[in-house]
Scaffold this motif. Sequence first.
Motif: not given
Length: 374
Positions: A81-93
């Motif tokens: 989860e930490k990696y995803i927050v650090e590496e994503s450019d865009v988050s659509i929830g």
Amino acid sequence: MRDARLDRLADVLVRYSTEVKKGDLVRISGELPGFPLMEAIYEKVLIAGGHPFALVSSDAMEDAFYKYASDEQLAYLSPVEKYIVEESDVSIGLWAEENTKSLSNVDPKKQSMASQAKKPMFKRFLERAAKKQLRWTGTQYPTAGSAQDAEMSQREYEDFVFHAGLLHLPDPIAAWKKVSERQQRLADYLNKAREVRVIAKDTDLRLGVQGRLWINCDGHENFPDGEVFTGPIEDATEGTIRYSFPAVHHGRECHDIVLKFKAGKVIEARASKGEEFLLQMMDQDAGGRVLGEFALGTNFGITKYTKNTLFDEKIGGTCHAALGAAYPETGGKNDSGLHWDMVCDLRQPGCRIEVDGRTIMEAGRFVEAEWPRV
């Protein structure tokens, strides 16, 4: 066959809300009932040249977590989860709960532990968003559970959700750009303010806002949207506020919340229902009794309370004030694992918003001609 309105919504989320571009790593996350919208978003991201990946959860998985997780598991923060927050450019929830009350009987202490575990990740998410390193948005998928909360049929609720997002118009993106222009005039005015005062039933609250930035919420980080918000000065909130609508957090409802502030901190809190839960959420950390956000609702196309904060906080003629974490882009400094929006209805006679002693909203209507209804 997929509802064509989902493709229109996906198009707005990808091309307008998050402006996905070639090479972007795009997280698409949500509950299982919202999978048709996730598929539509996935397709639109590919067309835009991005790299989509999907994360799917369910009510049953969340229920199992709080039923079986040990204290160690509740306090665990996954490195993935930490990696995803650090590496994503865009988050659509997407929010797509089948049963919006599935967590109603969970021990609040467990919820506090899980919230505190995710606090570093939440803080980093907000930091990256404030620096424009991460673009994000969240939206509602119309489920039967949410329709029941809103006291609507499934068809009525679907129409409500899509109309609130202006998806019934020929060019929704152009419509949201017009919303943005109108709201920016209000945000520009508020950016010169020193103090905001809220007067309503059992409410007289003063918030120091000098030097804080007001953000124009025009369909980018929430969809649908319609508010302007800031992070109040942490030690400059004084007075009392009664929240008109039940406040919903993790599926739990707290009714008739009254908070009294002194030097920025809640010194008294009560509720006719859910008071123990309210107190436990506020006391999870040092920032839980401090306001991290204050906002004015400007979407006059949303008029009905639905027990869904995404819509309720946008109701034109309301304000909301959130306990807990501030958004760094406003200049707000409050740090907490909590962020709980609570709405105060100002659409009754005698209710008003004052800015530096000047009334700008009265009985739920802006009094200045240059701020027309959105």
